[in-house]
Design a protein around this motif. Structure first.
Motif, mmCIF file in Angstrom:
data_model
loop_
_atom_site.group_PDB
_atom_site.id
_atom_site.type_symbol
_atom_site.label_atom_id
_atom_site.label_comp_id
_atom_site.label_asym_id
_atom_site.label_seq_id
_atom_site.Cartn_x
_atom_site.Cartn_y
_atom_site.Cartn_z
ATOM 1 N N PHE A 209 0.757 -1.075 -0.202
ATOM 2 C CA PHE A 209 0.079 -0.042 0.033
ATOM 3 C C PHE A 209 0.749 1.189 0.007
ATOM 4 C CE2 PHE A 209 0.769 -1.275 4.604
ATOM 5 C CZ PHE A 209 0.870 -0.113 4.830
ATOM 6 N N LYS A 210 0.256 2.483 -0.381
ATOM 7 C CA LYS A 210 1.136 3.723 -0.351
ATOM 8 C C LYS A 210 -0.042 4.686 -0.349
ATOM 9 C CE LYS A 210 1.575 3.547 -5.388
ATOM 10 N NZ LYS A 210 2.487 3.505 -6.684
ATOM 11 N N LEU A 211 0.501 5.947 -0.090
ATOM 12 C CA LEU A 211 -0.281 7.118 -0.180
ATOM 13 C C LEU A 211 0.059 8.048 -0.991
ATOM 14 C CD1 LEU A 211 -2.709 8.294 1.982
ATOM 15 C CD2 LEU A 211 -0.975 9.339 3.144
ATOM 16 N N ILE A 212 -0.602 8.224 -1.935
ATOM 17 C CA ILE A 212 -0.322 9.138 -3.172
ATOM 18 C C ILE A 212 -0.696 10.636 -2.716
ATOM 19 C CG2 ILE A 212 -0.846 9.691 -5.439
ATOM 20 C CD1 ILE A 212 -1.683 6.694 -5.843
ATOM 21 N N ARG A 213 0.550 11.385 -2.897
ATOM 22 C CA ARG A 213 0.423 12.750 -2.682
ATOM 23 C C ARG A 213 -0.459 13.197 -1.402
ATOM 24 N NH1 ARG A 213 -1.207 13.187 -8.020
ATOM 25 N NH2 ARG A 213 -3.461 13.740 -7.389
ATOM 26 N N ASN A 214 0.263 12.420 -0.323
ATOM 27 C CA ASN A 214 -0.272 12.506 1.203
ATOM 28 C C ASN A 214 -1.964 12.535 1.047
ATOM 29 O OD1 ASN A 214 0.716 12.579 3.764
ATOM 30 N ND2 ASN A 214 0.194 14.768 3.963
ATOM 31 N N ARG A 215 -2.570 12.007 0.344
ATOM 32 C CA ARG A 215 -4.118 12.121 0.217
ATOM 33 C C ARG A 215 -4.794 10.817 0.057
ATOM 34 N NH1 ARG A 215 -7.143 16.757 -3.681
ATOM 35 N NH2 ARG A 215 -9.061 16.344 -2.452
ATOM 36 N N TYR A 216 -4.386 10.095 -0.984
ATOM 37 C CA TYR A 216 -5.032 9.141 -1.837
ATOM 38 C C TYR A 216 -4.445 7.805 -1.399
ATOM 39 C CZ TYR A 216 -7.065 13.036 -4.767
ATOM 40 O OH TYR A 216 -7.699 14.185 -5.021
ATOM 41 N N PHE A 217 -5.185 6.709 -0.631
ATOM 42 C CA PHE A 217 -4.924 5.638 -0.106
ATOM 43 C C PHE A 217 -4.910 4.649 -1.328
ATOM 44 C CE2 PHE A 217 -5.544 1.355 1.463
ATOM 45 C CZ PHE A 217 -4.528 1.034 2.067
ATOM 46 N N ALA A 218 -3.736 3.825 -1.648
ATOM 47 C CA ALA A 218 -3.824 3.025 -2.904
ATOM 48 C C ALA A 218 -3.249 1.742 -2.337
ATOM 49 C CB ALA A 218 -3.074 3.490 -3.983
ATOM 50 N N SER A 219 -3.889 0.554 -2.724
ATOM 51 C CA SER A 219 -3.302 -0.925 -2.314
ATOM 52 C C SER A 219 -3.165 -1.611 -3.659
ATOM 53 C CB SER A 219 -4.336 -1.661 -1.344
ATOM 54 O OG SER A 219 -5.533 -1.780 -2.014
ATOM 55 N N ARG A 220 -2.308 -2.468 -3.562
ATOM 56 C CA ARG A 220 -1.770 -3.250 -4.736
ATOM 57 C C ARG A 220 -3.237 -4.266 -5.006
ATOM 58 N NH1 ARG A 220 2.616 -4.169 -7.281
ATOM 59 N NH2 ARG A 220 4.089 -3.358 -5.490
ATOM 60 N N ARG A 221 -3.513 -4.756 -6.128
ATOM 61 C CA ARG A 221 -4.614 -5.542 -6.403
ATOM 62 C C ARG A 221 -4.085 -6.946 -6.250
ATOM 63 N NH1 ARG A 221 -7.564 -3.912 -11.828
ATOM 64 N NH2 ARG A 221 -8.541 -5.997 -11.471
ATOM 65 N N PHE A 222 -4.715 -7.530 -5.424
ATOM 66 C CA PHE A 222 -4.347 -8.990 -5.138
ATOM 67 C C PHE A 222 -4.996 -10.000 -6.136
ATOM 68 C CE2 PHE A 222 -7.507 -8.061 -1.791
ATOM 69 C CZ PHE A 222 -8.504 -8.983 -2.122
ATOM 70 N N ASP A 223 -5.877 -9.580 -6.788
ATOM 71 C CA ASP A 223 -6.390 -10.375 -8.037
ATOM 72 C C ASP A 223 -5.560 -10.138 -9.410
ATOM 73 O OD1 ASP A 223 -7.146 -7.528 -8.604
ATOM 74 O OD2 ASP A 223 -8.972 -8.283 -9.890
ATOM 75 N N ILE A 224 -4.588 -9.686 -9.248
ATOM 76 C CA ILE A 224 -3.465 -9.725 -10.439
ATOM 77 C C ILE A 224 -2.253 -9.962 -10.020
ATOM 78 C CG2 ILE A 224 -2.412 -8.246 -12.519
ATOM 79 C CD1 ILE A 224 -4.954 -6.418 -12.218
ATOM 80 N N ASP A 225 -1.589 -11.135 -10.720
ATOM 81 C CA ASP A 225 -0.070 -11.407 -10.264
ATOM 82 C C ASP A 225 0.883 -10.588 -10.766
ATOM 83 O OD1 ASP A 225 0.316 -12.461 -12.895
ATOM 84 O OD2 ASP A 225 0.231 -14.640 -12.209
ATOM 85 N N ALA A 226 2.155 -10.960 -10.363
ATOM 86 C CA ALA A 226 3.238 -10.218 -10.802
ATOM 87 C C ALA A 226 3.440 -10.156 -12.448
ATOM 88 C CB ALA A 226 4.539 -10.642 -10.023
#
Length: 373
Positions: A209-226
């Motif tokens: 997970f990461k916070l984009i521009r200190n505002r938007y929470f984003a998490s990696r999709r676990f329904d798509i592999d590497a």
């Protein structure tokens, strides 16, 4: 829009089976493909075990649809956007069958199942302007305008949940980014980021997970592999045929489902850990669609079910009439004894139950909002 009476369900390039309507158009019927029966896996072990024959869906709770296919449909915010987008096409979605809705999803849903033939409607272009999407989402939710419903629907990728979302890809992979709803505090993204940090500290598996521009929470999709390959997923609600609008689930059910699907004691303990975390941190949005399982092919070539990483972890005091969506040992106000009871029922030793409880309590830090005795 022409009514859809038959769909081919696919997993990647393989045909899983045929989904159709009964002659009275009230129930869905499904039959596995002959080749899938030889080399595939059950896409929903309780409702659609891997065997020959025709399966008929129940009338409730999904208006004649199977739970696993209901998972592919947008709900909450996504269904609201679809309603708005279809109105612009002159289509009343109240008249659509489950198959009509699945044909609109086509290959654009979450998870690996796709539906053919796909019905196309006009949607606005994609965009990576997150500020624009946040602005448009609030405008549509406040019913200040409907014009951008298609834009939001396209960028949301038929994702579920009540809050606005968008899917995007960057050099680091595939992500799901969440926006503020009209009732959310302005720092909701920072809040969810902190919850995920603490969840990790408590030993809970969460997606990157990461916070984009200190505002938007984003998490990696676990329904798509590497490798960019889609993974078959199913929510607890879809597997158990439970509607999130009827919160009857207990964590004892979730623990049993985890054990049945995964046959893995560590994954059962992971679900136990999430139960304690949700109660200690006042995450009352622990409904049946906020727990997901997925299928991976092991090195021996067999498909096996696993518990997906935890998601939608954030402060939610309201829940369902002020209560958790999922109870513990039949109560929404559990004691330590209740937590131990549901753990020992699924064969976790009492001492291990206490250890996990203490690990989560000590890891919660400033998010320890409820002490359980």
């Amino acid at each position: 829009m022409k009514q859809t009476d038959r769909l081919i369900v696919k997993y990647h390039t393989s045909t899983v089976g045929i989904l159709s309507l009964t002659p009275d158009d009230k129930l869905c019927a499904f039959e596995y493909d002959h080749d899938w029966l030889k080399d595939g896996f059950s896409i929903s072990p309780l409702e659609l075990p891997l065997r020959q024959g025709l399966f008929l869906a129940k009338a409730k709770p999904f208006a004649g649809n199977f739970g696993i296919f209901e998972d592919s449909l947008p709900d909450g915010y996504g269904r609201y956007l679809l309603h708005k987008a279809l109105l612009q096409e002159g289509i009343n979605d109240a008249n659509l069958t489950s198959l009509d809705r699945l044909s609109l999803v086509g290959n654009g849903g979450m998870g690996a199942l796709t539906f053919h033939p796909e019905t196309q409607i006009h949607l606005n272009r994609d965009t990576i302007d997150l500020d624009l999407l946040q602005q448009k989402a609030l405008e549509v939710l406040k019913e200040q305008q409907d014009t951008d419903a298609g834009l939001l629907l396209y960028n949301g990728g038929n994702s579920g949940g009540a809050r606005p979302k968008a899917i995007f890809e960057d050099a680091e992979g595939h992500w799901l980014v969440k926006f503020r709803h009209i009732y959310d505090p302005k720092d909701i993204g920072q809040q969810e980021y902190h919850y995920n940090q603490i969840a990790q500290q408590c030993g809970i598996c969460v997606p990157d997970f990461k916070l984009i521009r200190n505002r938007y929470f984003a998490s990696r999709r676990f329904d798509i592999d590497a490798n960019g390959q889609r993974i078959h997923t199913a929510t607890a609600g879809g597997l158990l045929c439970l509607s999130l609008f009827n919160p009857v689930l207990d964590y004892s059910n979730l623990l049993s489902l985890t054990g049945f699907l995964t046959q893995n004691s560590q994954e059962v303990e992971e679900m136990y850990r999430r139960m304690i975390f949700n109660y200690m941190t006042e995450n009352k949005d622990d409904h049946c669609k906020n727990f997901t399982f997925y299928v991976l092919k092991d090195s021996d070539g067999k498909h096996r079910w696993h518990l997906a990483p935890a998601y939608d972890l954030t402060f939610c005091q309201d829940g369902y009439n002020g209560e958790h969506a999922t109870s513990v040992n039949g109560t929404g106000n559990p004691t330590l004894k209740d937590f131990i009871t549901v753990g020992t029922q699924i064969k976790i030793k009492e001492q291990r139950c206490r250890e996990i409880f203490d690990e989560v309590e000590s890891g919660c830090g400033d998010l320890l909002l409820r002490r359980i005795k």
